[in-house]
Design a protein around this motif. Structure first.
Motif, mmCIF file in Angstrom:
data_model
loop_
_atom_site.group_PDB
_atom_site.id
_atom_site.type_symbol
_atom_site.label_atom_id
_atom_site.label_comp_id
_atom_site.label_asym_id
_atom_site.label_seq_id
_atom_site.Cartn_x
_atom_site.Cartn_y
_atom_site.Cartn_z
ATOM 1 N N ALA A 125 0.831 -1.212 0.000
ATOM 2 C CA ALA A 125 0.000 0.000 0.000
ATOM 3 C C ALA A 125 0.860 1.254 0.000
ATOM 4 O O ALA A 125 0.530 2.251 -0.660
ATOM 5 C CB ALA A 125 -0.937 -0.013 1.207
ATOM 6 N N SER A 126 1.960 1.235 0.733
ATOM 7 C CA SER A 126 2.872 2.389 0.738
ATOM 8 C C SER A 126 3.503 2.584 -0.637
ATOM 9 O O SER A 126 3.679 3.722 -1.094
ATOM 10 C CB SER A 126 3.961 2.191 1.792
ATOM 11 N N THR A 175 1.070 4.380 -2.697
ATOM 12 C CA THR A 175 0.978 5.762 -2.218
ATOM 13 C C THR A 175 2.127 6.593 -2.771
ATOM 14 O O THR A 175 1.920 7.719 -3.261
ATOM 15 C CB THR A 175 0.992 5.798 -0.681
ATOM 16 N N HIS A 191 1.019 6.132 6.566
ATOM 17 C CA HIS A 191 -0.288 6.652 6.157
ATOM 18 C C HIS A 191 -0.595 6.154 4.745
ATOM 19 O O HIS A 191 0.114 6.468 3.791
ATOM 20 C CB HIS A 191 -0.300 8.171 6.189
ATOM 21 N N THR A 192 -1.666 5.377 4.606
ATOM 22 C CA THR A 192 -2.109 4.899 3.299
ATOM 23 C C THR A 192 -3.618 5.033 3.215
ATOM 24 O O THR A 192 -4.313 5.023 4.238
ATOM 25 C CB THR A 192 -1.723 3.423 3.060
ATOM 26 N N ARG A 193 -4.124 5.132 1.997
ATOM 27 C CA ARG A 193 -5.558 5.263 1.777
ATOM 28 C C ARG A 193 -6.167 3.916 1.451
ATOM 29 O O ARG A 193 -5.474 2.980 1.046
ATOM 30 C CB ARG A 193 -5.827 6.247 0.639
ATOM 31 N N ASP A 227 -5.396 2.434 -1.909
ATOM 32 C CA ASP A 227 -4.057 1.882 -2.034
ATOM 33 C C ASP A 227 -3.952 0.525 -1.349
ATOM 34 O O ASP A 227 -3.238 -0.359 -1.806
ATOM 35 C CB ASP A 227 -3.028 2.860 -1.460
ATOM 36 N N ARG A 228 -4.697 0.349 -0.256
ATOM 37 C CA ARG A 228 -4.730 -0.964 0.383
ATOM 38 C C ARG A 228 -5.467 -1.976 -0.492
ATOM 39 O O ARG A 228 -5.123 -3.161 -0.508
ATOM 40 C CB ARG A 228 -5.364 -0.851 1.775
ATOM 41 N N LYS A 232 -3.046 -3.111 -3.031
ATOM 42 C CA LYS A 232 -2.175 -4.112 -2.424
ATOM 43 C C LYS A 232 -2.874 -5.461 -2.377
ATOM 44 O O LYS A 232 -2.250 -6.496 -2.648
ATOM 45 C CB LYS A 232 -1.777 -3.674 -1.008
#
Length: 237
Positions: A30-31, A34, A189-191, A194-195, A198
């Protein structure tokens, strides 16, 4: 629970060092999305990508995955990694060094030199930092932490699926904290989108999901790793 301020800005080159062909995505997928959305150039460097031309018999893990040789496993798993990276907006880079189940295909200095060449010019490098219970992860990090360029920012990440299998919050091992001066782990911090990216990327590792118990397990399913926190510990600039 502390939340990490943004690490990456546009035009930066970020390299996530992954021991094997899935660790980086499981841990920081996820990062990675981002950072890519922010305009950074993100590379996923797998050091123990094994030799795709090797006809050595498959090790125990790869045999359980249905592979007959090191080369067959390396080729198939690189294809999986490439698909995962495409979903995350990252560029895969594969080195041919062998995992613990195979010949290393080089000595410690060969590994250090190859990694240093691959990392040259990076603005930020992230390496495994907790729990380092897999022998390959511990071996790799111990050989890399003293060789980074002085102007390269360094950060550590908590490895999945290993961190989720422990009861404690991630903590930088004392020897690694001394070597890197890294601070405490914080949640990146991820949205949600974005998860979810992943989540899709993890599913690209089709050969690995059954071995990791992610096909049928509610406790260790793909969603648990995709939607859970990602942990990063920063070293001082």
């Amino acid at each position: 629970m502390a939340v990490l301020e943004p690490l990456v800005t546009d035009s930066q080159r970020v390299v996530v060092v992954s021991p094997h062909l899935d660790d980086g995505v499981l841990s920081l997928g996820a990062s990675i999305v981002t950072w890519s959305r922010a305009g950074a150039s993100v590379e996923l460097l797998t050091v123990l990508g094994c030799d795709p031309d090797s006809d050595a018999p498959a090790g125990g893990w790869d045999r359980r995955g249905g592979f007959a040789t090191e080369g067959e496993s390396a080729r198939a798993r690189r294809e999986e990694d490439g698909r995962a990276c495409a979903l995350l907006g990252a560029t895969p880079v594969w080195l041919p060094f062998g995992s613990v189940d195979y010949e290393r295909h080089g000595d410690d200095e060969d590994v250090r030199r190859a990694v240093a060449d691959a990392l040259h010019g990076a603005d930020l490098v992230l390496v495994p930092g907790y729990p380092l219970t897999h022998p390959d992860h511990d071996w790799l990090v111990r050989r890399l932490v003293s060789g980074f360029e002085s102007d390269t920012k360094l950060a550590l990440y908590a490895e999945q699926p290993y961190t989720r299998r422990t009861d404690a919050a991630p903590e930088v091992p004392e020897w690694l904290a001394e070597a890197t001066a890294a601070g405490a782990f914080e949640v990146a911090h991820t949205r949600l989108r974005d998860r979810l990216a992943k989540w899709r990327a993890i599913q690209a590792y089709r050969s690995q999901l059954p071995l990791l118990g992610m096909r049928r397990s509610l406790r260790r399913g793909v969603h648990r790793y995709a939607l859970g926190p990602e942990w990063i510990a920063r070293a001082p600039d």
